[in-house]
Design a protein around this motif. Structure first.
Motif, PDB file in Angstrom:
ATOM      1  N   ASP A 141       0.813  -1.225  -0.158  1.00 57.52           N
ATOM      2  CA  ASP A 141      -0.129  -0.074  -0.065  1.00 57.52           C
ATOM      3  C   ASP A 141       0.861   1.277   0.021  1.00 57.52           C
ATOM      4  O   ASP A 141       0.520   2.355  -0.480  1.00 57.52           O
ATOM      5  CB  ASP A 141      -1.196   0.039   1.245  1.00 57.52           C
ATOM      6  CG  ASP A 141      -2.170  -0.989   1.115  1.00 57.52           C
ATOM      7  OD1 ASP A 141      -2.385  -1.272  -0.162  1.00 57.52           O
ATOM      8  OD2 ASP A 141      -2.398  -1.534   2.018  1.00 57.52           O
ATOM      9  N   ASN A 142       1.958   1.187   0.558  1.00 57.35           N
ATOM     10  CA  ASN A 142       2.913   2.246   0.718  1.00 57.35           C
ATOM     11  C   ASN A 142       3.528   2.691  -0.580  1.00 57.35           C
ATOM     12  O   ASN A 142       3.151   3.894  -1.116  1.00 57.35           O
ATOM     13  CB  ASN A 142       4.099   2.103   1.477  1.00 57.35           C
ATOM     14  CG  ASN A 142       4.091   2.762   2.835  1.00 57.35           C
ATOM     15  OD1 ASN A 142       4.037   3.721   2.828  1.00 57.35           O
ATOM     16  ND2 ASN A 142       3.971   1.967   3.834  1.00 57.35           N
ATOM     17  N   VAL A 143       3.738   1.590  -1.524  1.00 54.06           N
ATOM     18  CA  VAL A 143       4.445   1.541  -2.863  1.00 54.06           C
ATOM     19  C   VAL A 143       3.059   2.026  -3.658  1.00 54.06           C
ATOM     20  O   VAL A 143       3.416   2.811  -4.705  1.00 54.06           O
ATOM     21  CB  VAL A 143       4.925   0.540  -3.198  1.00 54.06           C
ATOM     22  CG1 VAL A 143       5.470   0.659  -4.608  1.00 54.06           C
ATOM     23  CG2 VAL A 143       6.371   0.135  -2.396  1.00 54.06           C
TER      24      VAL A 143
ATOM     25  N   LEU B 298       9.135  -2.848  -7.223  1.00 58.02           N
ATOM     26  CA  LEU B 298       9.846  -3.606  -5.955  1.00 58.02           C
ATOM     27  C   LEU B 298      11.092  -4.269  -6.530  1.00 58.02           C
ATOM     28  O   LEU B 298      11.922  -4.432  -5.847  1.00 58.02           O
ATOM     29  CB  LEU B 298       8.976  -4.316  -5.091  1.00 58.02           C
ATOM     30  CG  LEU B 298       7.990  -3.447  -4.249  1.00 58.02           C
ATOM     31  CD1 LEU B 298       6.947  -4.547  -3.568  1.00 58.02           C
ATOM     32  CD2 LEU B 298       8.802  -2.929  -3.057  1.00 58.02           C
ATOM     33  N   ALA B 299      11.007  -4.751  -7.565  1.00 60.57           N
ATOM     34  CA  ALA B 299      11.806  -5.587  -8.220  1.00 60.57           C
ATOM     35  C   ALA B 299      12.909  -4.768  -8.587  1.00 60.57           C
ATOM     36  O   ALA B 299      14.198  -5.193  -8.401  1.00 60.57           O
ATOM     37  CB  ALA B 299      11.558  -6.483  -9.576  1.00 60.57           C
TER      38      ALA B 299
ATOM     39  N   ALA C 186      11.077   2.755  -3.735  1.00 67.77           N
ATOM     40  CA  ALA C 186      10.207   2.183  -4.597  1.00 67.77           C
ATOM     41  C   ALA C 186       9.019   3.316  -4.730  1.00 67.77           C
ATOM     42  O   ALA C 186       8.153   3.548  -5.760  1.00 67.77           O
ATOM     43  CB  ALA C 186       9.681   0.978  -4.150  1.00 67.77           C
ATOM     44  N   ARG C 187       8.478   3.602  -3.726  1.00 73.00           N
ATOM     45  CA  ARG C 187       7.311   4.718  -3.382  1.00 73.00           C
ATOM     46  C   ARG C 187       7.707   5.821  -4.204  1.00 73.00           C
ATOM     47  O   ARG C 187       6.774   6.417  -4.884  1.00 73.00           O
ATOM     48  CB  ARG C 187       6.920   4.901  -2.159  1.00 73.00           C
ATOM     49  CG  ARG C 187       5.722   5.839  -1.920  1.00 73.00           C
ATOM     50  CD  ARG C 187       5.550   6.178  -0.493  1.00 73.00           C
ATOM     51  NE  ARG C 187       6.517   6.876  -0.047  1.00 73.00           N
ATOM     52  CZ  ARG C 187       6.462   7.536   1.507  1.00 73.00           C
ATOM     53  NH1 ARG C 187       5.610   6.986   2.197  1.00 73.00           N
ATOM     54  NH2 ARG C 187       7.308   8.173   1.842  1.00 73.00           N
ATOM     55  N   ALA C 188       8.632   6.319  -4.382  1.00 69.71           N
ATOM     56  CA  ALA C 188       9.085   7.629  -5.090  1.00 69.71           C
ATOM     57  C   ALA C 188       9.084   7.227  -6.449  1.00 69.71           C
ATOM     58  O   ALA C 188       8.634   8.160  -7.436  1.00 69.71           O
ATOM     59  CB  ALA C 188      10.395   8.176  -4.622  1.00 69.71           C
ATOM     60  N   LEU C 189       9.485   6.056  -6.713  1.00 69.10           N
ATOM     61  CA  LEU C 189       9.468   5.630  -8.521  1.00 69.10           C
ATOM     62  C   LEU C 189       8.355   5.092  -9.072  1.00 69.10           C
ATOM     63  O   LEU C 189       8.428   5.218 -10.421  1.00 69.10           O
ATOM     64  CB  LEU C 189      10.921   4.917  -8.456  1.00 69.10           C
ATOM     65  CG  LEU C 189      12.219   5.313  -8.131  1.00 69.10           C
ATOM     66  CD1 LEU C 189      13.385   3.928  -8.011  1.00 69.10           C
ATOM     67  CD2 LEU C 189      12.893   5.998  -9.282  1.00 69.10           C
TER      68      LEU C 189
END
Lengths: 373, 277
Positions: free
Chosen positions: A104-106, A129-130, A156-159
């Motif tokens: 959920d964060n990502v 995430l990978a 990951a969340r930023a990208l």
């Protein structure tokens, strides 16, 4: 406001035009102007209180500038709220949502920015995430992760929504040295893979040199120097930059004579050295500082030095063996000179030994000497 | 001095005080509630089989639920504003929240009588404005009790919510905004869920305090709005049935403790006062 405004270029991802921010009586950011080329990795480097984080917060829109403007691809954004600036951001303490799982964060930026079908959302999260090498922890909560894993989730969340601009505020500051160096390599690879513009803030000069295309050295709210890591290290414009990036031997003196090719400098301790005159060499009578990097300095036990090299007699103060090299601190009439001797030489040196430190005159960089107050 | 000895020295006075003036009377009260010329549950049977007593307990419960809900609805926005304002505005607002709290609640209850009475400020205004032809029966109703209690308990709710909200990392709201959340989305997805422990805590404190309220329902309520504390007073001072009064008190005590225990089981009571979960 006076002075010519730099015209924001459409090709630049971010343009700062005389950006100014004041907190009470402190000028945190002082007329900072800068062009950040699209797709580049640009680092704001400076000690704490130099205004680098404030500059990043102005670009993010968390705070408003008192004067000046931020442009994204040529458009002014001061009136655009943060959530419409199409950013990704990694915070120093990661700022992961504690009540949400890793998934959920990502997924958060995707859910906020573009409604996707469940399957597309899952796929986008999984591939991001990978990219940060963190698969299989989607169901965990941030508090169940190690610092390094939290850092990857934050990346990951930023990208994940593929923002054009990624802001990072000391993202590796809380990690231990080994993990930090590993993440530097990965971050560089991620930058190449996603092609976004990365704006990075750090006080760690090694980190800045290792990752950036361009480093912006900041001091007291101003830009001290902008350049590639190599330019800044080899040709610092000021003593501050020379000292902040890497180790520097700085010898104070005064120019006594100048010819086309050679400059004669009398150091404050009485030694006279001849160094090559650069293009903008100071005139006789002017004060200068000679910058010599420790890796250019050699330490010899006997007095014989060929006349071509700059040499200073001295006494070994300290010998620090670091494995791949040895650091030798030598007390000379001109002050302390530090040498880095590569490999396994230097084993015969001990504190108190009389030695001669020397370097090729071409290794000397001339810096302006601040006038004594 | 050894730390253990010091601990006893520090705790000693309050321990003795509590033992003599609180634990002992409570023990006497509990004992009396089971006493009818020998050990007996007769007082409790009376309590739970007499329609009047049961309805008083239900009224107490309903009123407390209403008061808690009202305090939460009115208090949450205030606490949010407090938690998100700058230091200067925050100080001013905190004083405004605390000001009525410093005023004795008996005074405040009487003030409500002045406002809500038959010829009170509210009814006068309504009549003069031609909204109603004759005074509305506002005072001595469930509503006047609820309104009065909400006004008295609101600072408690606001301060509990506020202290919980202060612990929400502002950086998370920046992170939400940076990743595309509008202010309202950021509130719904991040701030509100993280404020829930504070909401539960505020509900607990407000509800348990409401259960034992006496003066406000006594002054602002009618006969049908009697709450459990009034019942205890009536039974002990008018009916002089101390055993039954003790039984009612024990029920109030047990229910309050039960709520606190259940809350602590799920949310850890420490958090109310700043401890971590």
């Amino acid at each position: 406001m006076t002075g010519a405004e730099p015209a924001p270029s459409r090709g630049a991802a971010v343009t700062l035009a005389r950006l100014t921010k004041r907190f009470g009586s402190v000028l945190a950011v002082d007329r900072v102007s800068l062009e950040v080329p699209s797709g580049s990795f640009v680092t704001f480097l400076g000690p704490s209180g130099s205004g680098k984080t404030t500059t990043l917060n102005l670009i993010a829109g968390f705070i408003e500038p008192d004067a000046g403007e931020v442009f994204f691809e040529g458009r002014p954004v001061s009136r655009t709220p943060t959530h419409r600036r199409d950013l990704g951001m990694v915070f120093q303490n990661y700022a992961l949502f504690p009540h949400m799982t890793v998934f959920d964060n990502v997924a958060f930026p995707l859910r906020m920015r573009r409604p996707l079908a469940r399957r597309e959302l899952t796929a986008a999260v999984a591939s991001t995430l990978a990219l940060v090498q963190l698969t299989g922890l989607e169901g965990r909560y941030p508090r169940q992760l190690s610092g390094g894993q939290q850092q990857r989730v934050a990346m990951a969340r930023a990208l994940v929504s593929r923002p054009r601009l990624l802001l990072m505020d000391e993202p590796l500051g809380a990690l231990d040295k080994k993990l930090r160096e590993q993440m530097q390599v990965e971050m560089k690879a991620i930058h190449r893979a996603v092609g976004s513009t990365f704006l990075y803030v750090t006080h760690d000069q090694a980190e800045a040199l290792a990752m950036s295309d361009v480093v912006v050295v900041m001091r007291d709210g101003r830009v001290e120097q902008v350049g590639s890591p190599r330019e800044l290290y080899a040709a610092p414009a000021t003593e501050f930059v020379a000292d902040f990036l890497g180790n520097a031997n700085l010898l104070a003196g005064r120019v006594t004579a100048r010819s086309d090719e050679t400059l004669v400098v009398a150091l404050d301790g009485g030694t006279v050295l001849r160094v090559p005159a650069g293009r903008a060499a100071p005139a006789p009578g002017e004060g200068v500082k000679l910058l010599v990097r420790p890796e250019d300095v050699d330490v010899l036990v006997d007095e014989r030095t060929d006349g071509e090299r700059n040499a200073l007699p001295g006494k070994v103060g300290e010998v620090i063996y670091l494995g791949e090299m040895t650091r030798v601190v030598v007390d000379t009439p001109e002050g302390v000179v530090v040498a880095r001797i590569a490999g396994q030489r230097g084993g015969d040196l001990a504190p108190g030994h009389a030695v001669v430190v020397s370097w090729p005159p071409t290794a000397v960089r001339l810096l302006p000497r601040p006038t004594a107050p | 001095m050894r730390p253990r000895a010091l601990a006893w020295l520090l705790l000693g006075p309050v321990a003795v005080w509590n033992l003599v003036f609180f634990m002992l009377p409570v023990a006497v009260m509990v004992g009396r509630s089971f006493d009818a010329h020998g050990l007996s549950l007769v007082h409790y049977r009376n309590l739970f089989t007499t329609g009047l007593y049961v309805s008083v307990m239900l009224t107490t419960f309903e009123t407390s639920v209403l008061v808690t809900a009202g305090c939460l609805l009115l208090g949450y926005p205030v606490a949010y504003l407090l938690a998100t304002s700058g230091p200067r505005a925050r100080t001013v607002m905190l004083v405004l929240v605390l000001l009525p709290y410093w005023l004795d609640y008996i005074v405040r209850s009487y003030s409500w009588m002045v406002l809500l009475g038959r010829m009170g400020l509210v009814n006068r205004a309504l009549i003069d404005l031609g909204v109603v032809p004759e005074p509305l029966p506002i005072l001595y109703t469930r509503w006047s009790v609820t309104v009065g209690m909400i006004q008295i308990l609101l600072p408690l709710t606001v301060l509990t919510l506020y202290s919980a909200m202060l612990r929400i990392d502002q950086g998370l709201l920046h992170a939400a905004a940076a990743h595309g959340a509008s202010p309202s989305a950021s509130f719904r997805r991040v701030f509100f869920p993280l404020s829930l422990p504070g909401v539960y805590g505020a509900c607990l404190l407000t509800f348990v305090t409401s259960l034992g309220f006496y003066i406000t329902p006594a002054l602002l309520g009618g006969r049908k709005d009697t709450m459990i504390s009034q019942l205890i007073v009536t039974v002990s001072t008018d009916m002089l049935d101390w055993s039954l009064a003790s039984a009612v008190s024990v029920v109030l005590l047990v229910v309050s403790l039960l709520i606190v225990v259940v809350y602590n089981r799920f949310f850890s009571i420490d958090r109310l006062w700043g401890g971590s979960a």
